[in-house]
Design a protein around this motif. Structure first.
Motif, short mmCIF file in Angstrom:
data_model
loop_
_atom_site.label_atom_id
_atom_site.label_comp_id
_atom_site.label_asym_id
_atom_site.label_seq_id
_atom_site.Cartn_x
_atom_site.Cartn_y
_atom_site.Cartn_z
N SER A 1 -21.99 -7.29 55.99
CA SER A 1 -21.50 -6.28 55.04
C SER A 1 -22.57 -5.23 54.76
O SER A 1 -22.27 -4.04 54.59
N ASP A 2 -23.86 -5.66 54.70
CA ASP A 2 -24.95 -4.69 54.47
C ASP A 2 -25.02 -3.69 55.62
O ASP A 2 -25.24 -2.48 55.41
N GLU A 3 -24.87 -4.21 56.88
CA GLU A 3 -24.89 -3.31 58.03
C GLU A 3 -23.73 -2.31 57.99
O GLU A 3 -23.87 -1.14 58.35
N ILE B 1 -22.22 -1.18 55.25
CA ILE B 1 -22.48 -0.18 54.20
C ILE B 1 -23.48 0.85 54.69
O ILE B 1 -23.33 2.06 54.46
N GLN B 2 -24.51 0.38 55.42
CA GLN B 2 -25.52 1.30 55.93
C GLN B 2 -24.92 2.25 56.96
O GLN B 2 -25.26 3.44 57.01
N LEU B 3 -24.00 1.74 57.81
CA LEU B 3 -23.34 2.60 58.80
C LEU B 3 -22.57 3.73 58.13
O LEU B 3 -22.60 4.89 58.55
N LYS C 1 -20.50 9.44 57.67
CA LYS C 1 -19.26 9.42 56.89
C LYS C 1 -18.03 9.76 57.73
O LYS C 1 -16.92 9.73 57.22
N LEU D 1 -17.25 4.88 51.45
CA LEU D 1 -18.33 4.00 51.01
C LEU D 1 -17.88 3.08 49.89
O LEU D 1 -18.14 1.86 49.91
N LYS E 1 -23.03 4.96 55.11
CA LYS E 1 -23.95 5.91 54.45
C LYS E 1 -24.52 6.90 55.45
O LYS E 1 -24.68 8.09 55.15
N ASN E 2 -24.84 6.40 56.68
CA ASN E 2 -25.45 7.26 57.69
C ASN E 2 -24.45 8.19 58.38
O ASN E 2 -24.81 9.26 58.86
#
Length: 1009
Positions: free
Chosen positions: A864-866, A868-870, A875, A842, A872-873
């Motif tokens: 980039s937001d997508e 980061i979310q991937l 690892k 992350l 987080k959900n």
């Protein structure tokens, strides 16, 4: 043939360029006529010439041993030839062209002959005028001049035209045209022949014009007449006629008058031109001279230890006389099989004592090259072969089958049914065998083109044989040596079931030798001379040479009873002195055993003399076979020596059951004891303020501060601080042996330690000045692949200079344990803390998002937001980043593992800004040194480059480094270089590139970049 045609075309083109630039517009037309014909002859001749350079054969100055058997065996294996239809098609097209042009020539010649026969003829001043109806242009063929019948009878043909045509006939211009027409049939495909024929015919017109003007005709009047008679109509190919298309050039040349000085200068320029063409386009061949020089004598030592020269016994005294007559004398000696090394050494020393420097000693110990395994019956092995029986002079007596051989002849056969040891040729051998005029090459039983040896590395061959052809061999003259190469696969297949019987194609030559029943007159004379010398010496004061004693004993043993009665009595020699007592200590002298030293460049020193791995194996074999010799050797190697060579020598030591006693040798005497110090400070009485050790649980900030304190201490007191761990687990800093610390020295002797996994097991490594050694759990030195290098556990004092390390821990577990060779020494127990935890996925994605990276999920672009979310959900997702140093990195996210090598790309690289359809380029040496590889949408980050006969070079970046540039400077004209494994920053590998380095004009072969 293609090479000859290219050279012929190049020579002719250069001659024609010289003619166009310097000669065509000059007025020396007679010289030009012979120049054009001579240029044609030289262009045909120069490429066919071969300059032979005779080179001397190599005579080795030191002792050498190789196989010379009592017979030669040649096995002919049927050759499978695949039909190549390309030559058939090309030759068919060429033959069709020859037929067409031959028919055209015959048609034109028949046309002229028919015209001569069918029209009235009139003889005049040695010429024959042929009067033809409706003829437009007068022309000439040898002494026949063709005119229009109507105009000739009315006298309308000007005398200038008559004189012009008579000149053609008088100077025999038709001969030149006929020669060119015949060559045009053979070289119909070559445009230079047509250009040459045009220039020759035009020069004929210049000659005729010159003859007319020399008869007092006004140029303006003559030019007017030429215009009136010229025409663009077709005329006879084999005749000389007035041609309108050449009128303008002829008018220009009529006004030209060349000075004698310019003519001489142009003629002189021809000499260097011809010399350059001879040097550039003639063939060159190196031929090894036969050893027939009187400077070389060939001797043979038989089993009776007699030296024979031309089947007659020769003594060392006679050899010395020959040497006095010729100080350049060289000696080549063939020794009988199974001769001892001591005998060979004695002969070598005796010849050296005479003063002879060039000595070649050969033996026929077949056992040196074969294994005594998988033996089959001799009758079964030889049953299919044929045998050629030669007498002692080499004359053929008979040809027999195996069943017809006598028992004596069968005894002369080579030991049968053995599997040969694997042996690969050297690169120098492959280079030598490329000479097709000296060597015929067979690969796995099939004849191959010698040039194909450029494509094979030596390592693919398991076996090779090289033999000289007999003069009655089928291929003798085409080549003089036969080389048989066998690949690894062929060797394994051929010998997987042992040696099979010879095929019916095998032909074996057996040469019988003469046997001697009594001493010769020369031997009797030698014996009497030596016996008389020692019989005349006073008893008790005799000085006896060992070689003389052995020679007398031998000569006396071969003498008949009648010869002994008439010869000098055998001298009464005193008994020899007792041998010296053996040394008291096992290791009193380093030459008590064989000493082998290996340096960091892979070079061996055996008992202070340079040697090779193959020579060392020969020594090992001799030691193993001799029960009287010690089986202990001393092998020591430099810490930077090549690992593969160290491993090979250890394998040889094990193979021949030898023992390396280097580790058991007594240690050197201890250094003088230093004065006792009370403390560890500068004056011995005080103590250094050593900073505390960095604890394992220290935070990063604490580690930085504490390390800065240690660095300040080392800089101030010039002492090196070591962090160690006691047996009780306490970590503290110490100064070992008062070791001085010098930052400049530390850079030159950098020590790095750590752990790495080899075969999934943790190993300890120590790197000193970028030379790394690896140790396993038991404390043995191993290679990078995990194979043991040392035979014994490594001493604790030999791991890191200045330290005594017995155990190495990682996370509380022992990784390596070394031999405690100095029990009273303070022990260093190294416990290396684990490396800091890597950055999380992350945090890694967030950092790259700040750098404006482009993100892809399963090869689809995302924000980039997508991304980061991937992460987080999930690892467990896999990440790969490329172009991290660029302004816009790329990040690939995938559920499946990501292969860092993204595979092969079909996109060709751009070489010096240019592309090629077949990825082949021609560059000059200067442009090759400035080589730059580029891509449209990526960057080349590395590639490999291969020069013929040189090791492969790895290059980082897209330009050549200094090492490769030096190879380019040394490259020969026409060298081909291959660039491959071309990788870009996206992980793709691009197609290879072939570059030819040449500084010459390329011509029809391609365009030079």
């Amino acid at each position: 043939m293609i090479i000859y045609l290219l050279k012929f075309s190049a020579c002719l083109a250069i001659f024609m360029v010289f003619y166009k630039l310097l000669l065509e517009k000059s007025s020396v037309h007679k010289f030009k006529r012979f120049y054009l014909l001579g240029a044609l002859v030289l262009a045909l001749l120069i490429p066919s010439l071969t300059i032979i350079e005779y080179i001397e054969p190599v005579i080795v100055e030191e002792f050498s041993s190789f196989v010379i058997s009592d017979f030669d065996m040649t096995e002919t294996i049927p050759e499978v030839i695949e039909v190549d239809y390309t030559p058939i098609i090309l030759w068919s097209l060429y033959g069709l062209g020859v037929i067409v042009f031959l028919l055209k020539f015959c048609f034109n010649l028949n046309n002229i002959i028919s015209r001569i026969k069918s029209n009235p003829k009139l003889k005049s001043e040695g010429f024959i005028n042929v009067l033809v109806t409706n003829l437009k242009i007068p022309h000439t063929f040898f002494n026949y001049i063709f005119f229009n019948k109507y105009k000739f009878e009315l006298g309308e043909i000007p005398k200038e035209v008559l004189l012009h045509e008579q000149t053609h006939a008088k100077q025999k211009h038709s001969i030149d045209v006929l020669i060119l027409e015949l060559l045009q049939i053979i070289f119909w495909f070559n445009p230079l022949i047509y250009l040459l024929k045009r220039d020759v015919k035009l020069n004929h017109e210049y000659l005729a014009d010159q003859a007319v003007l020399q008869n007092g005709i006004e140029p303006s009047t003559y030019q007017t007449i030429l215009l009136a008679f010229s025409s663009k109509a077709e005329h006879q190919e084999l005749a000389n006629a007035i041609n309108y298309s050449s009128i303008k050039k002829r008018f220009t040349v009529m006004k030209t008058h060349s000075s004698k000085k310019s003519i001489w200068l142009k003629s002189i320029l021809l000499l260097p031109l011809i010399a350059i063409l001879f040097y550039s386009f003639t063939e060159r061949d190196q031929v090894v001279k036969e050893i027939t020089s009187p400077d070389i004598i060939e001797l043979y030592l038989n089993e009776n230890e007699e030296l024979l020269f031309e089947d007659e016994v020769i003594t060392f005294g006679e050899i010395e006389e020959l040497f006095k007559e010729n100080s350049k004398l060289k000696v080549s000696i063939k020794i009988y099989p199974d001769a001892s090394l001591e005998l060979k050494d004695n002969i070598f020393k005796d010849l050296r004592a005479i003063g002879i420097k060039k000595i070649n000693i050969c033996t026929s110990q077949v056992a040196d090259f074969v294994e005594e395994t998988q033996q089959i019956e001799k009758d079964e092995y030889y049953k299919n072969a044929s045998f050629r029986i030669l007498d002692s002079n080499g004359n053929l007596n008979a040809t027999k089958s195996y069943a017809e051989l006598t028992s004596e002849e069968k005894e002369l056969l080579m030991p049968q049914a053995t599997v040969p040891n694997k042996r690969s040729p050297q690169q120098s051998d492959l280079n030598r065998w490329k000479n097709s005029k000296q060597y015929g090459v067979w690969f796995d039983g099939k004849r191959i083109n010698n040039s194909l040896l450029d494509t094979y590395p030596p390592s693919i061959f398991s076996l090779f044989y090289e033999s000289k052809l007999e003069k009655n061999a089928v291929n003798y003259g085409k080549h003089y040596y036969q080389v048989s190469l066998y690949s690894n696969d062929y060797y394994e297949e051929k010998y997987k079931n042992g040696v099979q019987p010879l095929s019916s194609n095998a032909i074996i030559t057996i040469k019988k030798s003469n046997t001697q029943e009594r001493a010769t007159s020369k031997e009797l004379a030698e014996y009497n001379q030596l016996a008389k010398k020692y019989n005349e010496q006073p008893k008790g004061k005799q000085i006896i040479k060992r070689k003389d004693l052995e020679r007398l004993e031998y000569l006396y043993s071969i003498m008949s009873d009648s010869q002994k009665e008439n010869a000098q009595p055998f001298p009464n020699f005193p008994p020899p002195p007792p041998p010296p007592a053996p040394p008291s200590s096992k290791h009193t002298h380093k030459y008590q055993h064989m000493w082998i030293l290996l340096n960091n460049r892979g070079q061996f020193l055996v008992d202070d003399e340079l040697s090779t791995l193959s020579s060392i194996e020969t020594y090992f074999r001799a030691i193993a076979n001799d029960k009287s010799k010690s089986k202990e050797i001393v092998f020591k190697y430099d810490e930077n020596a090549p690992e593969d060579i160290i491993k090979e020598l250890h394998l040889l030591i094990e193979k021949y059951n030898l023992k390396n006693i280097y580790d058991t040798l007594p240690p050197p005497p201890p250094p003088p004891v230093a004065p006792t110090k009370k403390g560890n400070g500068p004056n011995g009485s005080d103590y250094y303020p050593i900073p505390p050790a960095i604890p394992q649980n220290a935070t990063p900030e604490q580690r930085v501060k504490m390390q800065a304190t240690i660095d300040e201490f080392e800089e101030k007191y010039k002492r090196k601080v070591h962090q160690i761990k006691s047996d009780s687990g306490v970590t503290y800093n110490v100064i070992v042996d008062d070791q001085e610390y010098d930052p400049s020295q530390q850079k030159g002797n950098e020590v790095k330690t750590g752990f790495l996994k080899i075969n999934n097991e943790a190993h300890y490594f120590v790197s000193i000045n970028n030379h790394t050694k690896y140790y396993n759990r038991q404390g043995f030195e191993v290679s990078k692949s995990g194979s043991k290098i040392s035979k014994n556990q490594i001493n604790a004092s030999n791991i890191v200079p200045g330290q005594y390390i017995t155990k190495v821990y990682s996370n509380g577990k022992i990784v390596a344990e070394f031999f405690d060779n100095k029990p009273k020494t303070h022990k260093d127990i190294v416990d290396i803390p684990p490396p800091p935890a890597p950055k999380s996925s992350l945090d890694f994605v967030i950092d790259l998002a700040k750098k404006n990276a482009i993100f892809f999920f399963e090869n689809k672009k995302i924000t980039s937001d997508e991304a980061i979310q991937l992460i987080k959900n999930n690892k467990e997702l896999n990440l790969q980043a490329t172009k991290t140093d660029s302004k816009q990195p790329q990040v690939f996210i995938s559920k499946a593992p990501i292969n860092l090598n993204r595979g092969k790309s079909k996109t060709p690289v751009i070489v010096n800004g240019k592309t090629s359809k077949d990825n082949q380029y021609i560059l000059s040496s200067k442009k090759m040194q400035k080589l730059a590889l580029t891509l449209k949408e990526a960057h080349v980050i590395s590639f490999k480059i291969k020069f013929q006969g040189k090791p492969t070079q790895s290059v980082k970046g897209n330009e050549l480094n200094k090492t490769v540039k030096n190879l380019v400077k040394k490259a020969k004209e026409g060298t081909q270089v291959q660039l491959y494994d071309i990788k870009d920053n996206d992980g793709y590998t691009h197609p290879p590139v072939i570059i030819t380095i040449t500084d010459k004009l390329v011509g029809v072969m391609g365009k030079k970049n």
